[in-house]
Scaffold this active site. Structure first.
Site, PDB file in Angstrom:
ATOM      1  N   CYS A  10       3.680   6.958  10.381  1.00 41.60           N
ATOM      2  CA  CYS A  10       3.518   7.547   9.047  1.00 41.60           C
ATOM      3  C   CYS A  10       4.706   8.428   8.662  1.00 41.60           C
ATOM      4  O   CYS A  10       4.567   9.341   7.836  1.00 41.60           O
ATOM      5  CB  CYS A  10       2.217   8.336   8.966  1.00 41.60           C
ATOM      6  SG  CYS A  10       0.754   7.331   9.323  1.00 41.60           S
ATOM      7  N   ARG A  32       0.845  -1.195   0.000  1.00 46.49           N
ATOM      8  CA  ARG A  32       0.000   0.000   0.000  1.00 46.49           C
ATOM      9  C   ARG A  32       0.875   1.236   0.000  1.00 46.49           C
ATOM     10  O   ARG A  32       2.085   1.163   0.204  1.00 46.49           O
ATOM     11  CB  ARG A  32      -0.899   0.018   1.255  1.00 46.49           C
ATOM     12  CG  ARG A  32      -0.103  -0.010   2.555  1.00 46.49           C
ATOM     13  CD  ARG A  32      -0.874   0.503   3.747  1.00 46.49           C
ATOM     14  NE  ARG A  32      -0.152   0.310   5.000  1.00 46.49           N
ATOM     15  CZ  ARG A  32       0.843   1.080   5.422  1.00 46.49           C
ATOM     16  NH1 ARG A  32       1.252   2.090   4.687  1.00 46.49           N
ATOM     17  NH2 ARG A  32       1.443   0.842   6.578  1.00 46.49           N
ATOM     18  N   GLY A  33       0.262   2.395  -0.192  1.00 38.17           N
ATOM     19  CA  GLY A  33       1.006   3.631  -0.052  1.00 38.17           C
ATOM     20  C   GLY A  33       1.256   3.934   1.414  1.00 38.17           C
ATOM     21  O   GLY A  33       0.671   3.327   2.312  1.00 38.17           O
ATOM     22  N   GLY A  34       2.142   4.880   1.669  1.00 38.28           N
ATOM     23  CA  GLY A  34       2.390   5.292   3.048  1.00 38.28           C
ATOM     24  C   GLY A  34       3.622   4.662   3.660  1.00 38.28           C
ATOM     25  O   GLY A  34       4.357   3.897   3.018  1.00 38.28           O
ATOM     26  N   ALA A  55      -5.113   7.116   9.827  1.00 44.31           N
ATOM     27  CA  ALA A  55      -4.104   6.971   8.777  1.00 44.31           C
ATOM     28  C   ALA A  55      -4.759   6.386   7.532  1.00 44.31           C
ATOM     29  O   ALA A  55      -5.697   5.586   7.624  1.00 44.31           O
ATOM     30  CB  ALA A  55      -2.969   6.068   9.253  1.00 44.31           C
ATOM     31  N   ILE A  56      -4.263   6.789   6.373  1.00 44.24           N
ATOM     32  CA  ILE A  56      -4.802   6.299   5.104  1.00 44.24           C
ATOM     33  C   ILE A  56      -3.655   5.820   4.217  1.00 44.24           C
ATOM     34  O   ILE A  56      -2.651   6.515   4.060  1.00 44.24           O
ATOM     35  CB  ILE A  56      -5.602   7.396   4.380  1.00 44.24           C
ATOM     36  CG1 ILE A  56      -6.861   7.755   5.170  1.00 44.24           C
ATOM     37  CG2 ILE A  56      -5.979   6.958   2.957  1.00 44.24           C
ATOM     38  CD1 ILE A  56      -7.678   8.877   4.574  1.00 44.24           C
ATOM     39  N   GLY A  57      -3.816   4.632   3.690  1.00 45.79           N
ATOM     40  CA  GLY A  57      -2.849   4.077   2.740  1.00 45.79           C
ATOM     41  C   GLY A  57      -3.580   3.143   1.803  1.00 45.79           C
ATOM     42  O   GLY A  57      -4.145   2.131   2.248  1.00 45.79           O
ATOM     43  N   LEU A  87      -7.990   2.531   5.333  1.00 46.31           N
ATOM     44  CA  LEU A  87      -7.761   3.481   6.419  1.00 46.31           C
ATOM     45  C   LEU A  87      -7.843   2.792   7.773  1.00 46.31           C
ATOM     46  O   LEU A  87      -8.417   1.702   7.909  1.00 46.31           O
ATOM     47  CB  LEU A  87      -8.768   4.629   6.347  1.00 46.31           C
ATOM     48  CG  LEU A  87     -10.238   4.280   6.532  1.00 46.31           C
ATOM     49  CD1 LEU A  87     -10.648   4.350   8.003  1.00 46.31           C
ATOM     50  CD2 LEU A  87     -11.119   5.210   5.707  1.00 46.31           C
ATOM     51  N   THR A 142       2.925   2.123  10.131  1.00 50.53           N
ATOM     52  CA  THR A 142       1.846   2.426  11.060  1.00 50.53           C
ATOM     53  C   THR A 142       1.554   1.212  11.921  1.00 50.53           C
ATOM     54  O   THR A 142       2.129   0.133  11.729  1.00 50.53           O
ATOM     55  CB  THR A 142       0.575   2.896  10.324  1.00 50.53           C
ATOM     56  OG1 THR A 142      -0.321   3.491  11.268  1.00 50.53           O
ATOM     57  CG2 THR A 142      -0.118   1.736   9.625  1.00 50.53           C
TER      58      THR A 142
END
Length: 253
Positions: A180, A81-83, A149-151, A163, A86
């Site tokens: 993050c 995933r992105g990010g 947090a979002i990825g 998320l 976490t």
């Protein structure tokens, strides 16, 4: 009249799921969605403790040796995933929308912003003002404190991952990492923000009471919602907020 699209909601957040098991289920659903075997699906989890590294995750973002964390029974997983790095764990709502982003007419940025807005709408139901679209800091923030947090990952127009909303987790778990990739920001939760709000209200009542000769603020709070009860309510409220933002009609799996 605009017809809302159906959304299958697979709510597995009532109990804890190992992250690796949840990832396998998510990947299986994503494959079926790409092949057109199923429709848009929202999967909800509450994970056993785990640290995940996204595409921009760095080993140096761990403040404790990974072997030490794993020895304590905490999973450490690298995910596509992105990010950055976490944490997921009990008391945190993890939502994986596996939907046709392209079919919904959304680009990657607009989709991420829709996820931010879904969390913001959800928190507003509890009187907590949050914001997204922070330059260089994807996610949702209460003032300068990160609450979600979002990825995401989008392949062939289909989204996966998503998320993580801190409802009532043990926030000390974030002390082992640079969450993050942002070293100078605090992590918060909905439960903590509600406690802060009650404390402010009590202080205000104490000031008013002392100035008027009336009773002080002790015991004058608004009352709170227990962690388990709060979590269950947030799950339902998030689903409503998500569907409202992205034009879905929820249906239980």
């Amino acid at each position: 009249m605009h017809v809302r699209r159906p959304l299958r909601v697979l709510n597995l957040a009532q109990s804890l799921t190992r992250y690796s098991d949840g990832l396998k289920l998510q990947d299986s659903i994503a494959v079926d969605r790409k092949q057109g075997l199923i429709g848009d699906t929202l999967v909800l989890f509450q994970h056993f403790p785990v640290y995940t590294l996204g595409k921009r995750g760095r080993p140096e973002d761990f403040k404790k040796p990974q072997k030490e964390l794993e020895a304590a029974g905490v999973e450490v997983c690298v995910v596509p995933r992105g990010g950055e790095v976490t944490y997921h764990g009990p008391g945190q709502l993890v939502a994986y929308p596996i939907i046709g982003v392209r079919e919904a007419g959304l680009g990657a940025r607009a989709y991420v912003e829709s996820l931010e807005d879904s969390v913001i709408d959800c928190l507003a139901r509890y009187g907590v003002t949050a914001r997204g679209r922070v330059p260089g800091a994807t996610g949702v923030w209460v003032e300068e404190r990160k609450v979600a947090a979002i990825g995401v990952r989008i392949t062939y127009g289909i989204s996966s991952h998503g998320l993580a909303l801190n409802v009532c987790p043990d926030l000390t778990a974030f002390d082992a990492i640079v969450p993050c990739g942002i070293p100078d920001k605090e992590v918060t939760s909905l439960e903590l923000e509600l406690q802060r709000r009650r404390q402010r209200q009590q202080q205000q009542l104490a000031v008013v009471g002392s100035g008027s000769g009336g009773p002080g603020g002790a015991g004058a709070g608004t009352g709170g919602v227990g962690g388990a009860t709060l979590f269950g309510e947030v799950v339902d409220d998030f689903v409503r907020s998500f569907c409202g933002r992205l034009g879905f009609e929820p249906r239980a799996a």
